[in-house]
Every structure is written in C-alpha cells, then in structure tokens.
Enzyme design. Structure first.
Site, mmCIF file in Angstrom:
data_model
loop_
_atom_site.group_PDB
_atom_site.id
_atom_site.type_symbol
_atom_site.label_atom_id
_atom_site.label_comp_id
_atom_site.label_asym_id
_atom_site.label_seq_id
_atom_site.Cartn_x
_atom_site.Cartn_y
_atom_site.Cartn_z
ATOM 1 C CE LYS A 74 -21.913 -32.703 41.429
ATOM 2 N NZ LYS A 74 -20.969 -31.672 41.902
ATOM 3 C CB SER A 149 -17.855 -31.979 39.472
ATOM 4 O OG SER A 149 -18.474 -31.518 40.660
ATOM 5 C CB SER A 173 -18.454 -28.432 41.445
ATOM 6 O OG SER A 173 -17.294 -29.111 41.070
HETATM 7 N N1 GLN Z 1 -12.883 -28.675 39.853
HETATM 8 C C1 GLN Z 1 -12.545 -28.798 41.230
HETATM 9 C C2 GLN Z 1 -11.993 -30.175 41.494
HETATM 10 O O1 GLN Z 1 -11.760 -30.845 40.572
HETATM 11 C C3 GLN Z 1 -13.754 -28.520 42.065
HETATM 12 C C4 GLN Z 1 -14.695 -29.640 42.120
HETATM 13 C C5 GLN Z 1 -15.898 -29.368 42.955
HETATM 14 O O2 GLN Z 1 -16.182 -28.230 43.317
HETATM 15 N N2 GLN Z 1 -16.579 -30.432 43.322
HETATM 16 O O3 GLN Z 1 -11.790 -30.572 42.592
#
Ligand code: GLN
Length: 489
Positions: A74, A149, A173
């Site tokens: 990532k 994400s 994420s």
């Molecule tokens: N979807 C969650 C957010 O928008 C989690 C994101 C993540 O785990 N980086 O914060």
C-alpha cells in the site's frame, strides 16, 4: 491455472521442488499486470526491477519463506528510494529515505515488491474513491468499488498481479476491501506489527496486515511481518507463534460467540444468510456457538470518527509545504501553509482535519474527544467481557457487498456507516480477520472473526477450518481464457 493465480504456499512448494524458478512466477505476475491495468490497482509499479531481482534469485538458494514471491505494498508504507504518496497530491515528489519495518521483513524473507498500491487519500475512506490518482475497480464487477482504504492492495491479489500484499487498517481498511474482493485480510493486534515507516493516519488505531488468497498464505505473511521493533515503541515484545503450523489444529470445542447487536437493521439479507450459513459450518466443525452481547456497538462509529479525526488532524499537520512533497508558491510562510494545504489535500482529508481540529479545540475537547476516549474504554470492556465467555466472535465484515462506484461519494455519513462492523476491533486493539463466505449476485460476502489480544492464531485456525468446508477461496475473479471463465453465481 497460471502461476500468478496460485497461492504462496503452492508456489513455495513448487520452488522448493525446483519445478519452477522465481523468474517464471514474476513473468506470470507481470504479464497478468499488463492485462489488468484498467482495474488500477497500482499508483506505481517496478516491473524491470522486480524481473531483475527474480532473475538473480534464480541463481541462488531460496532465501526465506517468501522467496520469489511477488508482493504489493500500500502506498502509505515507505520503501527507501521510492515515492510514497498516500494517494495524495500533497506528497507528490516525496521520496522515502528509509524502508518500513513490515516491508523490510518481507524483503528479508525473499519477497519481491512489484508495486505500490492505490488507496483512499491518507487511508481515509471505504471505497478507494478519494485517491488523487483516480479510483480502483472491483475485480468481480467493474461497476463496483473494491472497498477501502486499501482497495489497490486487495485488487492486486484478487487479480493475480501480486501473490500477497500489505495494507493498513485503522477502522477496517484491510478487512472491508478483503470482504468486497473475496480475499483473506487480517488486522493484527495493535502492537503485533511495527508501524515504523507507515505514514500515520490515527496512530492509536493504525495497524499493518496482509491480504492473501487463502488462510495459509495469510498465516505465512503474518508470521513474516510480526514481531517487536525497537523503532516503534508501540510494538509489543511478545513471542510470535509459528502461525502456518498451527492453522490445521481444528476447532473442536472452540467457543464461538455471535453478538446480537451485529444482526440488527441495515444488514443486507443475502449477506446475513451467508454469514448464518457460515456459523452453521463452524458448528459442524465442532465449535460451540453461543449468543454474546457487545452492548456499546452502536456508539463505535461516532467514537471512531472523533478519535480518528482528532489524531489525523494532529498527524497531518506536518504536511505544510516545508518538510515534504508539494510546495505552492507564496509570499510568506502563512500563505505557503494555506496555499499548499488547500491545493494538496482532497475534500475528505480536509473534512477530517477540520472535524478533528474542532473536537480537540478548547471548549469542545471534554464534550467530544474526552468523552469518546471514555466510550472507547467501554467498548474495550465489552470485548473483555465477551472473551471471558467465548474464544472467537463471528460477524459479517460489511453490511453489504460491493456497491456501485459513486453511490456513496456525496454522502460521507453513508460511507462512514459502511464501517460499522470493523471499527470496534480497532478501538479495542484486538485482532480480526475477514474471509470469503459466499457470493451474492456475483459479489463476494465477507465473514469476520475477532479474538482477544494477541490471539491471531485462533483466528487463523477457525478461518482455516471454515475454508476446509467450502471452496470460496479457490475462486478467482480474473480469468485469462474464456473457457476458464467460471461463473460462481
Ligand atoms: N473507512 C474508515 C475511514 O474512513 C477506515 C479507514 C482505515 O481503516 N484506514 O476512516
């Protein structure tokens, strides 16, 4: 089956028997990447370097548990000498001066990095649509999102571009894109994996973890990246079990809890049906199914969006046009900050910085931030109590399967609510895994398993037992030839 569609453990077995060479695996992965570009898994790829590295490995003895294995990282994890953008305009042009520990550990085991994957900007999102570089498509249906994400890390594995990948999980994420792309995705216990070299979003919640095609691969990757790191004071000095050798021990007598609060309104009927069927399968493997309660679940999303944004507003203060990446032209220093930050951050990141600054500001700190910290403790207590009664908690990973691109981009609250099942594990710091437990209208459904701190082994054992009763993990989203194009729905 193409080499790039095989699991890491299959490839390693073939390498050990000298049936194949690392360069053949790499050729297969790179040729797949040429055909799957439209899915946009990557922000940057390193085909020549990866091929060269594989060629060198051909001539040498196998280095470790991931020798010759193409992996994707990532783009919020640093690799020395390479760009790290976090999918943000503000980090364009920034080159990392060192390598993240988790990535280094993969390299030490012989893995070869083929690229940096697309993500929501600064990991803020659930669909990989907030990336400055454009969105990533779901391998099972191009009209839908891959989740987020870590969407690119998920699609790279689901498409056979990488054999395994790393993502980061602050509120779901890793698990949610794993669920939406039909993969195994594991968020380790907070402290299990070093965060050194991971660009911070919300430091008390962030954790690096693997994406894999099946549970055995997830166990191999988790073992490789886990362990104490003097460079991250929140990493814990606890022994790392030999995960791969423990997955086959069975789940006879294991107590599995089903929290009633996770099956209320909002859950899609077919998702619920798949998860209920999975619970039956686990019972048939010898587990004892029990009803448990996590009464504070309803406060998790609100608590998370106060704590995560507060920490983000502080962590992202460093992007000021002076230290990293983008620098807008300006007459004085205040102007430089304003212009760089206005041009460099996208809307979602700005929304969170503003929200986080607000909940930390004097007069609101007690009402929001402090209160959220107290509720976080209560959520943690819910889990401690539940883990006094059961060994594993089973839930859906996401209330729905992958949704249409653009469906939630104009409604942040709707987007935030899609994290309802994954956020609590981050608040409590416990490990959790998602694995495929079926399909609904051609799209994968994810099953989430959660366990007590540092009990990743029981998660993997339970997930493996489930896998043995089903063949969802053998299905591939992408097929090279029409006759191999199996429809799974
Ligand atoms: N979807 C969650 C957010 O928008 C989690 C994101 C993540 O785990 N980086 O914060």
């Amino acid at each position: 089956m193409e080499l790039c569609d095989k699991t890491i453990h299959d490839l390693s077995g073939m390498l050990a028997k000298k049936e194949i060479q690392p360069s053949e695996i790499m050729k297969s992965a790179l040729s797949r990447m040429e055909k799957t570009g439209e899915f946009a898994s990557f922000i940057k790829t390193f085909p020549e370097e990866a091929m060269k590295c594989a060629g060198e490995q051909d001539k040498k003895a196998l280095k470790g548990s991931l020798s010759g294995i193409p992996v994707a990282i990532k783009d919020n994890m640093c690799i020395e000498g390479k760009g790290t953008t976090c999918a943000s305009h503000i980090l364009e042009g920034f080159t990392a001066p060192y390598t993240a520990t988790a990535v280094q550990k993969l390299l030490d085991e012989g893995a070869i990095v083929i690229g940096k994957t697309n993500m929501d900007e600064f990991a803020m999102g659930s669909s990989t649509e907030t990336s400055f570089f454009g969105n990533t498509l779901n391998p099972w249906n191009k009209d839908t999102v891959p989740g987020g994400s870590s969407g690119g890390s998920a699609t790279s594995v689901a498409l056979g571009e990488a054999a395994g990948s790393l993502g980061s999980d602050t509120g779901g994420s890793i698990r949610q894109p794993a669920s939406l792309c039909g993969l195994v995705g594991l968020k380790p216990t907070y402290g299990r994996v070093s965060r050194y070299g991971l660009v911070a979003f919300a430091s008390s919640l962030d954790q690096i973890g693997p994406f894999a095609k099946d549970v055995e691969d997830a166990a191999i990757l988790l073992k490789a990246i886990s362990g104490y790191d003097a460079k991250d004071s929140t990493s814990v000095n606890a022994e790392v079990p030999d995960y791969p050798s423990q997955i086959k021990n069975g789940i006879k007598g294991l107590r599995i809890g089903v929290p009633r609060e996770y099956f209320l309104e909002g859950i899609d009927n077919e998702v619920e049906a798949c998860v209920r069927k999975a619970i039956k399968d686990l019972e048939n493997c010898g587990a004892e199914i029990r009803d448990v309660s996590l009464p504070r679940t309803e406060y998790a999303v609100a608590t998370y969006y106060i704590i995560a944004t507060a920490e983000a507003s502080s962590n992202l203060a460093r992007y000021d046009g002076v230290h990293y990446g983008l620098r807008e032209k300006a007459g004085n220093i205040i102007d430089l900050y304003k212009k760089t930050r206005s041009a460099g951050f996208g809307d979602e990141v700005k929304r969170r910085i503003i929200l986080g600054t607000y909940v930390l500001s004097s007069g609101y700190y007690d009402a929001y931030y402090l209160k959220a910290q107290k509720v976080r403790t209560l959520i943690k207590e819910d889990f401690s109590k539940a883990f006094g009664e059961v060994d594993v908690i089973v839930t859906p990973t996401s209330p729905t399967t992958a949704w249409k691109i653009g469906e939630k981009t104009d409604d942040p609250l709707k987007m935030y609510l899609s994290d309802i099942y994954t956020i609590s594990a981050n608040l409590a710091g416990i490990p959790a895994v998602s694995l495929n437990c079926g399909f609904s209208a051609g799209l994968p459904v994810g099953l989430q398993l959660q366990a007590a701190h540092f009990n990743e082994a029981v998660l993997l054992r339970t997930a493996y037992a489930f896998e043995q009763m089903n063949d969802y993990h053998k299905k591939r989203a992408f097929s090279e030839t029409a006759e191999n194009q199996v429809k799974y729905y």
